[in-house]
Enzyme design. Structure first.
Site, mmCIF file in Angstrom:
data_model
loop_
_atom_site.group_PDB
_atom_site.id
_atom_site.type_symbol
_atom_site.label_atom_id
_atom_site.label_comp_id
_atom_site.label_asym_id
_atom_site.label_seq_id
_atom_site.Cartn_x
_atom_site.Cartn_y
_atom_site.Cartn_z
ATOM 1 N N ARG A 28 55.593 39.590 -49.082
ATOM 2 C CA ARG A 28 54.310 40.244 -49.400
ATOM 3 C C ARG A 28 54.254 41.646 -48.820
ATOM 4 O O ARG A 28 53.753 42.561 -49.459
ATOM 5 C CB ARG A 28 53.140 39.404 -48.891
ATOM 6 C CG ARG A 28 52.967 38.089 -49.654
ATOM 7 C CD ARG A 28 51.869 37.262 -49.030
ATOM 8 N NE ARG A 28 52.192 36.965 -47.628
ATOM 9 C CZ ARG A 28 51.294 36.638 -46.699
ATOM 10 N NH1 ARG A 28 50.020 36.557 -47.000
ATOM 11 N NH2 ARG A 28 51.675 36.377 -45.468
ATOM 12 N N ASN A 46 50.223 34.475 -50.789
ATOM 13 C CA ASN A 46 51.003 33.246 -50.865
ATOM 14 C C ASN A 46 50.193 32.173 -51.580
ATOM 15 O O ASN A 46 48.988 32.037 -51.349
ATOM 16 C CB ASN A 46 51.355 32.746 -49.462
ATOM 17 C CG ASN A 46 52.445 33.554 -48.808
ATOM 18 O OD1 ASN A 46 53.241 34.197 -49.470
ATOM 19 N ND2 ASN A 46 52.492 33.517 -47.484
#
Length: 99
Positions: A28, A46
């Site tokens: 990320r 996520n």
């Protein structure tokens, strides 16, 4: 984006679901850094099933560039696939967040 060349200067939104070993590997944060370099806004988060969801808004060519990077060899972890949908922009994002 296919068939959109008449509107290349209009922002779009792409939502991508990235499969593979992409959680707990800095994926990320890597995605956020690439998106900010390109000039996109949105977020990466996520999902409970092990995927990472990436939502990006900007010019279609810039969104395509981010998708290419997500599918490329330079990502952290190990990407086994990327699925995306294209939509009109939403309410907009102030930056690119990690969620």
């Amino acid at each position: 984006m296919h068939g959109r060349d008449a509107h290349d200067d209009e922002p779009v939104r792409v939502t991508a679901w990235v499969r593979g070993k992409v959680q707990q590997v800095g994926f990320r944060w890597w995605t956020r850094a690439r998106a900010l370099e390109i000039g996109l806004t949105g977020y990466a988060s996520n999902l409970g099933d092990g995927r990472v969801q990436v939502v990006a808004e900007g010019l279609a060519a810039d969104c395509e560039q981010l998708l290419s990077l997500l599918r490329g060899p330079g990502t952290p972890g190990n990407v086994s696939g990327v699925t995306e949908i294209w939509t009109a922009v939403g309410p907009g994002y102030p930056g690119f967040e990690i969620r």
